[in-house]
Structure formats: C-alpha cells, structure tokens
Write an enzyme that holds these catalytic residues in place. Structure first.
Site, PDB file in Angstrom:
ATOM      1  N   ARG A 276       0.864  -1.183   0.000  1.00 21.64           N
ATOM      2  CA  ARG A 276       0.000   0.000   0.000  1.00 21.64           C
ATOM      3  C   ARG A 276       0.901   1.233   0.000  1.00 21.64           C
ATOM      4  NH1 ARG A 276      -3.429  -2.609  -1.603  1.00 21.64           N
ATOM      5  NH2 ARG A 276      -5.530  -2.967  -0.823  1.00 21.64           N
TER       6      ARG A 276
ATOM      7  N   GLU B 123      -2.882   7.595  -3.981  1.00 20.92           N
ATOM      8  CA  GLU B 123      -3.341   6.942  -5.195  1.00 20.92           C
ATOM      9  C   GLU B 123      -4.708   7.459  -5.637  1.00 20.92           C
ATOM     10  OE1 GLU B 123      -1.934   2.802  -5.003  1.00 20.92           O
ATOM     11  OE2 GLU B 123      -3.721   2.364  -6.175  1.00 20.92           O
TER      12      GLU B 123
ATOM     13  N   HIS C 281      -0.624   0.113  -9.976  1.00 16.88           N
ATOM     14  CA  HIS C 281      -1.297  -0.821  -9.057  1.00 16.88           C
ATOM     15  C   HIS C 281      -1.817  -2.054  -9.808  1.00 16.88           C
ATOM     16  CE1 HIS C 281      -3.453  -0.996  -4.913  1.00 16.88           C
ATOM     17  NE2 HIS C 281      -3.111  -2.203  -5.338  1.00 16.88           N
TER      18      HIS C 281
HETATM   19  C1  GLV Z   1      -4.777  -5.080  -4.006  1.00 14.43           C
HETATM   20  O1  GLV Z   1      -4.034  -4.185  -3.802  1.00 14.43           O
HETATM   21  C2  GLV Z   1      -5.344  -5.884  -2.981  1.00 14.43           C
HETATM   22  O2  GLV Z   1      -5.356  -5.472  -1.804  1.00 14.43           O
HETATM   23  O3  GLV Z   1      -5.815  -6.980  -3.292  1.00 14.43           O
END
Ligand code: GLV
Length: 328
Positions: free
Chosen positions: A237, A266, A284
């Site tokens: 994250r 983000e 991402h």
């Molecule tokens: C993606 O970032 C997830 O948390 O699956």
C-alpha cells in the site's frame, strides 16, 4: 424475494460463479456517491461486492442498515472500517491466497527493472536514441546474490522469498511474530528486527498491510537507516512510504532506485517522483492478470453468498456481533 447486492465495478469470474451469484441475489451496479445521495436508507441491500477504490465509511453504512456482508475483491482492507462493521453485525471478507503469486511476480519484475534500469533503457530505445553498445553504458546493479529484506512475511512475502531463492539472494524478513525455526529453514529466510533489516538489506520489499501503525513506516528517518545505494520496492500500500522523503533519498543518491506499484495518494503520484530516472512505477497492477483476477472473482462471490445465507464466509476477517438479531 432475492436479496439485493450492490456491485461497484465489473469483475472477472467463472460462468459458474456468475450463475450462482445471479441465482442467489439481485445484483445492481452502484457507486458510493449514489448511495450517499439516496434520501432514504436502502433497506433491501444485504451485500456489497466492492474493492479498494470504494472506501466504506460510517455514513455509507448508515444508508445500508441491513447489509450482512461486505465482500472485498482483493486482500487489503484498509478502506473498510473493520471494528465498525463488526459492531454492526457485518461480515467483512477478502481474497486470501488468490493473488500471492501474481503480486510476487510483479515484485520480482520491479526488483529487476529498478536494478537494471530497464525503464531508462526502454525510453532510449523508444526514442530511437541508442547510439550503440559501449562497455560503460547504462550500468546497473546485479540482482543475483544481493540481500533481500522482506517487510511482512505473509503469503505474498513468502512467494517473494521463494522467487528470490532462484536468484541466490539471502533473504531477511521482519514480522510481528517470527516464524518457527522449521519454517525459516524451509523458506531459507532469517529473522531480523526492522532496524537490522534496513541496515543489512540491499533491496527492501514491502509486503505488510496498511494500518495506523504501519502508515508512513518508510520516512526520512527510516529511509536514512537503509544502506546507501539500496533499492526500495513497494507492492503493498502506497501510504506505507512517505513519498516526499523517498523522492529526496532518490535524488540525493542515498537510495539507488525504487520500484513502486502503489502510491501514497493513489491514483496520484507525488510530483517529486515524476520524471526521476531511478524510479520505476506501475499502476497498481500487482494482481492484474486474467487468471488471478478471475480467481479473485470466484472467491469474492463465494464469500458473499455464504454471508448472505448467514453462514461464516471462508475468508471472514471478523466475527460480527449481534448476528442473531438480524433476519437471515
Ligand atoms: C490489491 O491491492 C489488494 O489489496 O488486493
């Protein structure tokens, strides 16, 4: 009458899962804004099928008083207030075990791209500006044999460790709780506390959830404790790293490079990171393969349907209180 499930985005799933979903529930597409704009609570909604792009708040849940299950499409649930859901009798589920390999693959990709300057090299070729092989051109750092430090050796971190073994990388890890000596041996990893790991690793890769304790874990102070010339990778994250501090360390050459798939604000990226030659960024896409996203879809639907039936979903992250007073 079938319960209503609000779905926030199109997702992949097998035809089987699709059929099970639609035979058990009436699925309606919705957005957070639409729900919040509704003058009355949406009493018939019993399930939410959502993902990290749709934050759940107390105000949203106030509009959905009969929701029994929030089935998150993904592993990270920092966008869902777990204690509040628990208090309101709502199951929260995620998709463990579905995306570990895809995220670990991308992590290795970022490690190699950042170490070997692949994006810079691509840009030269894409501009048709390569003037020919010379012995000193675009030297990077070797990945093989470098010490990899994994922050958070959960299922994704373990997949990264397995891949790193193929690159002859000694692997250090830090976790809230060290693994058993047998498991350490099996995975070929050695425990270090956070400070030791930063001091010894050539490459640090982050695989820990975002919580109030881990927010900003990589900041000016902790980045300064990393080895000079180290590489920082993040596929977890974005808010685990203070991007302004990272950009500063990259500009000063304290860090050799960074590989990022996730961002502090983000979908925005800190302006100081944009255009730096030694940062490799992805949008991402850690779990973004057809295979993984389909598996995540099936897992999410299965959890959702269990929750709607009043059964404990296999990937429940909480044990809701007051379940007994809710109509099944
Ligand atoms: C993606 O970032 C997830 O948390 O699956």
């Amino acid at each position: 009458m079938k319960p209503i499930v609000l779905q926030f985005d199109d997702i992949l799933m097998t035809a089987d899962a699709q059929e099970q979903l639609h035979s058990a529930a009436l699925v309606q597409f919705a957005s957070v804004d639409e729900i919040l704009a509704s003058p009355d609570p949406l009493l018939d909604v019993q399930g939410l099928l959502l993902n990290l792009a749709h934050p759940v708040t107390a105000t949203l849940l106030d509009k959905l008083p009969n929701v029994k299950v929030i089935a998150n499409y993904g592993v990270g649930v920092d966008h869902i207030p777990l204690p509040l859901a628990t208090e309101r009798g709502i199951w929260v589920t995620n998709t463990p075990g579905m995306l570990d390999k895809a995220v670990a693959d991308l992590t290795m990709g970022l490690i190699i791209a950042a170490s070997r300057r692949m994006v810079e090299s691509h840009q030269v070729m894409a501009a048709n500006a390569f003037t020919g092989w010379t012995p000193m051109y675009q030297l990077g750092v070797e990945v093989s044999g470098k010490t990899l430090g994994i922050i958070g050796l959960g299922e994704i971190g373990k997949q990264v460790a397995r891949r790193a073994a193929g690159f002859d990388m000694p692997v250090l890890y830090c976790n809230r709780k060290p693994l058993s000596p047998e498991e350490e041996l099996r995975l070929g990893v050695s425990y270090r506390n956070f400070e030791q790991l930063l001091a010894e690793s050539d490459i640090v890769s982050i695989h820990t959830p975002l919580t109030p304790e881990t927010r900003g874990l990589f900041n000016a102070v902790t980045i300064a404790r990393m080895k000079r010339g180290a590489i920082l990778i993040n596929t977890s994250r974005g808010a685990l790293i203070q991007e302004a501090a990272l950009a500063d360390a990259l500009k000063r050459g304290h860090l050799y490079a960074a590989g990022l798939d996730v961002f502090e604000q983000e979908p925005k990226v800190h302006p100081d990171l944009v255009g730096l030659p030694n940062v490799v960024m992805a949008a991402h896409i850690g779990s973004a393969t057809n295979e993984t996203r389909r598996a995540m879809g099936d897992c999410t639907v299965h959890n959702l349907l269990c929750g709607l039936k009043g059964e404990k979903p296999p990937a429940a992250l909480n044990v809701p209180v007051m379940l007994s007073v809710k109509p099944l």
